[in-house]
Write an enzyme that holds these catalytic residues in place. Structure first.
Site, PDB file in Angstrom:
ATOM      1  N   ASP A  78       0.814  -1.224   0.000  1.00  0.00           N
ATOM      2  CA  ASP A  78       0.000   0.000   0.000  1.00  0.00           C
ATOM      3  C   ASP A  78       0.848   1.275   0.000  1.00  0.00           C
ATOM      4  O   ASP A  78       0.312   2.373   0.161  1.00  0.00           O
ATOM      5  CB  ASP A  78      -0.910   0.034   1.241  1.00  0.00           C
ATOM      6  CG  ASP A  78      -2.270  -0.626   1.004  1.00  0.00           C
ATOM      7  OD1 ASP A  78      -2.718  -0.683  -0.160  1.00  0.00           O
ATOM      8  OD2 ASP A  78      -2.890  -1.066   2.000  1.00  0.00           O
ATOM      9  N   HIS A 178     -11.200   7.263   5.259  1.00  0.00           N
ATOM     10  CA  HIS A 178     -10.251   8.369   5.418  1.00  0.00           C
ATOM     11  C   HIS A 178     -10.973   9.664   5.019  1.00  0.00           C
ATOM     12  O   HIS A 178     -11.772   9.659   4.074  1.00  0.00           O
ATOM     13  CB  HIS A 178      -9.058   8.229   4.459  1.00  0.00           C
ATOM     14  CG  HIS A 178      -7.906   7.424   4.967  1.00  0.00           C
ATOM     15  ND1 HIS A 178      -7.136   6.639   4.133  1.00  0.00           N
ATOM     16  CD2 HIS A 178      -7.344   7.307   6.203  1.00  0.00           C
ATOM     17  CE1 HIS A 178      -6.169   6.065   4.826  1.00  0.00           C
ATOM     18  NE2 HIS A 178      -6.273   6.449   6.090  1.00  0.00           N
ATOM     19  N   CYS A 272      -4.881  10.000  -2.546  1.00  0.00           N
ATOM     20  CA  CYS A 272      -4.138   9.021  -1.735  1.00  0.00           C
ATOM     21  C   CYS A 272      -2.700   8.875  -2.220  1.00  0.00           C
ATOM     22  O   CYS A 272      -1.812   8.574  -1.423  1.00  0.00           O
ATOM     23  CB  CYS A 272      -4.796   7.653  -1.806  1.00  0.00           C
ATOM     24  SG  CYS A 272      -6.471   7.587  -1.205  1.00  0.00           S
TER      25      CYS A 272
HETATM   26  N1  ARG Z   1      -5.345   0.296   1.189  1.00  0.00           N
HETATM   27  C1  ARG Z   1      -4.998   1.559   1.782  1.00  0.00           C
HETATM   28  C2  ARG Z   1      -5.504   1.598   3.208  1.00  0.00           C
HETATM   29  O1  ARG Z   1      -6.594   1.131   3.438  1.00  0.00           O
HETATM   30  C3  ARG Z   1      -5.559   2.691   0.980  1.00  0.00           C
HETATM   31  C4  ARG Z   1      -5.134   4.028   1.489  1.00  0.00           C
HETATM   32  C5  ARG Z   1      -5.735   5.146   0.721  1.00  0.00           C
HETATM   33  N2  ARG Z   1      -5.164   6.392   1.092  1.00  0.00           N
HETATM   34  C6  ARG Z   1      -5.840   7.506   1.347  1.00  0.00           C
HETATM   35  N3  ARG Z   1      -5.182   8.600   1.536  1.00  0.00           N
HETATM   36  N4  ARG Z   1      -7.141   7.504   1.476  1.00  0.00           N
HETATM   37  O2  ARG Z   1      -4.852   2.078   4.094  1.00  0.00           O
END
Ligand code: ARG
Length: 283
Positions: A78, A178, A272
């Site tokens: 990630d 988020h 992200c």
């Molecule tokens: N798979 C990652 C997580 O769940 C995705 C992060 C996405 N990042 C963001 N800034 N929303 O942590």
């Protein structure tokens, strides 16, 4: 001559050159599920992910922004989501501390990167926070999400660290885990958001602070249309968010659609992937 007969001038939005940090999806995969978007074992086209990410970098560079590259680590699938690694504001860096052990080691790699980039004292946080995933800077304010990842205690910690008002917003829908999945910062005064992602009280807070906000539909939020990056004039966002693009264009911003279909399988998109480095304020 009376000015009353002249047409109203078109609203001219102004871009500010930006400095971003991004991490290529060299080792991207969906190996675990820490948000409802992730389906481990499903197909991921790594070449396509790399191409799509490269197109996002090219868009930023074409707009005149600087992109620095963080070296990806093999066992951190990630890490492409660089926004989660820190909050950098007023020339000072507030490090991250990830909620899930699967991502915890990214925090240190960001700290080392930022130290080498000249941020001498990267703050080592006491409380869980996922950087710009849950902290969004709007002019003098910092909006801060909680409910799924970032601990509300980290909001107070960031407020003390930066000496800026940090506004707590409670996320209430796990698809929008988020803050940057539910709010897009358009300029120093304006946001776009999806009200349904927030608790009733936090919806009230947003309406009080930003009566002039752009409200995204659930359909646009559900393709992560709000996971967008604006330089004040151009708004880079997932191309699937068609109605949101039209709303932005109507209000004088220039939407630029990009396709990050592979990264969406991990629950991430444009914002992200993009950590912003913000210089000290000129007084
Ligand atoms: N798979 C990652 C997580 O769940 C995705 C992060 C996405 N990042 C963001 N800034 N929303 O942590």
């Amino acid at each position: 001559m009376s000015t009353a007969t002249l047409p109203a001038p078109a609203l001219e939005r102004v871009a500010r050159p930006r400095h971003y940090v991004m991490c290529p999806p060299t080792h991207f995969d969906v190996r675990y599920a820490i948000n409802p978007w992730m389906r481990p074992g499903g197909p991921v086209d790594l070449d396509l992910a790399l191409r799509q990410w490269g197109e996002l970098v090219a868009v930023y560079e074409r707009l005149g922004h600087r992109v620095d590259v963080l070296t990806p680590a093999a066992d951190l699938p990630d890490m492409v989501f660089a926004a989660n690694g820190a909050l950098v504001l007023d020339g000072r860096a507030f490090g991250a501390s990830f909620a899930h052990p699967e991502r915890q080691r990214e925090a240190e790699l960001h700290r080392v990167f930022l130290q080498r980039a000249g941020y001498a004292d990267v703050h080592i946080p006491r409380h869980v926070n996922e950087g710009e995933g849950d902290f969004l800077v709007v002019g003098d304010l910092v909006l801060a999400g909680t409910g799924f990842r970032t601990d509300v205690a980290a909001h107070r910690e960031a407020q003390e660290f930066f000496g800026r008002p940090v506004i707590t917003l409670e996320l209430a829908d796990p698809r929008f885990y988020h803050l940057d999945t539910a709010v897009a910062v358009l300029d120093d005064h304006t946001i776009a958001w999806y009200p349904g992602a927030f608790s009733p009280g936090s919806q009230g807070v947003v309406r009080t602070l930003f009566p002039d906000s752009v409200e995204a539909s659930e359909a646009d939020a559900a393709v992560l249309g709000l996971n967008a990056v604006s330089d004040g004039r151009h708004v880079v966002l997932p191309s699937a968010a068609g109605a949101l693009s039209a709303q932005l264009a109507e209000r004088g911003w220039l939407p630029i659609g990009v396709d990050l279909s592979e990264l969406l399988k991990a629950g991430g998109s444009v914002k992200c992937c993009t950590l912003e480095l913000r210089d000290a304020r000129r007084s």
